[in-house]
Write a protein that holds these residues in place. Sequence first.
Motif, PDB file in Angstrom:
ATOM      1  N   SER A   1       0.815  -1.228   0.000  1.00 49.10           N
ATOM      2  CA  SER A   1       0.000   0.000   0.000  1.00 49.10           C
ATOM      3  C   SER A   1       0.839   1.265   0.000  1.00 49.10           C
ATOM      4  O   SER A   1       0.298   2.373   0.040  1.00 49.10           O
ATOM      5  CB  SER A   1      -0.922   0.004   1.228  1.00 49.10           C
ATOM      6  OG  SER A   1      -0.159   0.041   2.434  1.00 49.10           O
ATOM      7  N   HIS A   2       2.162   1.124  -0.027  1.00 49.05           N
ATOM      8  CA  HIS A   2       3.066   2.278  -0.043  1.00 49.05           C
ATOM      9  C   HIS A   2       3.917   2.273  -1.311  1.00 49.05           C
ATOM     10  O   HIS A   2       4.142   1.214  -1.912  1.00 49.05           O
ATOM     11  CB  HIS A   2       4.004   2.258   1.170  1.00 49.05           C
ATOM     12  CG  HIS A   2       3.336   2.580   2.468  1.00 49.05           C
ATOM     13  ND1 HIS A   2       2.563   1.683   3.159  1.00 49.05           N
ATOM     14  CD2 HIS A   2       3.333   3.720   3.218  1.00 49.05           C
ATOM     15  CE1 HIS A   2       2.111   2.236   4.273  1.00 49.05           C
ATOM     16  NE2 HIS A   2       2.560   3.472   4.324  1.00 49.05           N
TER      17      HIS A   2
ATOM     18  N   GLU B   1       3.471   2.468   9.822  1.00 50.72           N
ATOM     19  CA  GLU B   1       2.247   2.266   9.058  1.00 50.72           C
ATOM     20  C   GLU B   1       1.163   3.266   9.454  1.00 50.72           C
ATOM     21  O   GLU B   1       0.088   3.312   8.835  1.00 50.72           O
ATOM     22  CB  GLU B   1       1.737   0.833   9.235  1.00 50.72           C
ATOM     23  CG  GLU B   1       1.213   0.478  10.626  1.00 50.72           C
ATOM     24  CD  GLU B   1       2.295   0.038  11.605  1.00 50.72           C
ATOM     25  OE1 GLU B   1       1.948  -0.575  12.624  1.00 50.72           O
ATOM     26  OE2 GLU B   1       3.487   0.314  11.331  1.00 50.72           O
TER      27      GLU B   1
ATOM     28  N   LYS C   1       5.004   7.750  10.970  1.00 48.92           N
ATOM     29  CA  LYS C   1       5.715   8.359   9.833  1.00 48.92           C
ATOM     30  C   LYS C   1       6.344   9.692  10.250  1.00 48.92           C
ATOM     31  O   LYS C   1       7.497   9.985   9.909  1.00 48.92           O
ATOM     32  CB  LYS C   1       4.763   8.570   8.656  1.00 48.92           C
ATOM     33  CG  LYS C   1       4.395   7.303   7.901  1.00 48.92           C
ATOM     34  CD  LYS C   1       3.476   7.645   6.730  1.00 48.92           C
ATOM     35  CE  LYS C   1       3.238   6.429   5.829  1.00 48.92           C
ATOM     36  NZ  LYS C   1       2.508   5.354   6.530  1.00 48.92           N
TER      37      LYS C   1
END
Length: 293
Positions: free
Chosen positions: A159-160, A254, A259
């Motif tokens: 998903s990144h 996540e 982050k």
Amino acid sequence: MKRIPRAVWRAQQQAHEALVDTLTQGQRDRSRAGKSHPVEDFLFTYYALRPAQLRVWHPGAGVALIDADEYDAKRFYTTRIVDGVSLTWVNTAEIATARSGLVALIAGLLPATAEAPAQFGCFGLHEWAMVHRQTDADRRHETWPLRLSAAETDAVVESHQIKCSHYDAFRFFTPSSRRLNLLQPTVESREQLEQPGCLHATMDLYKWAYKLSPAVQSDLLIECFLLARRVREWDMRASPYDLSSLGYEPVAIETAEGKAAYVAMQREFAELGQVLRRRLIQALTEAGLIPVP
């Protein structure tokens, strides 16, 4: 060439040996017991310098030790009698000849990395890419559990946008994750891709410092070692592994909060790394191993 009396350099040597003994005590104890540590042992397993080698004190290039005949037996040292005084110094010309390929690599890589714009959008996902779609038995740190399930861990990777610029990290990606990386680093593209925001590029300052030993003074080498050790801890805290039993609070990259925390520390490490990188460039320039800009 600066001359250092025996009493002075011996005191520096003994202080260095005592410091290294303290820094490596845990690793040496674990090695004798046949145990390992996923964070603290990295600097002695991934990197090639052993504690006994780190313990050897070097004054660096451009310094002559008075009455240091014991260093004459060490590689890349020369001893001569000058005006009735025994002087021993690092022979950088021998290093340049014997390690010409390495010198050329470092001479190109360090200045290029220092001048490259720092990137802060990777979020440490290289460690996640190294376990993508692997079974428990296949993982490098197979004795340590993941924080999330295997499916959830894979979902984080997928998903990144993976943006790893470091070849030596990228080469440990699983086959399924390599295609997900925005870049495809190679040995040949190091000079074009490495940048100061990369945690592995900062840790590698330790590697480049010891690989051109004894031209690099031990004080600078230890500073690179200490920074690399801090970076490694953060690197593993942001990894998919659950190391809470070792006292490492996870950085949940996540999540938005994770982050933000990762990037803040990444910026700090980049600044500290740039200071050491420029000092290393200066030391190698003064030693004649890197051309004057």
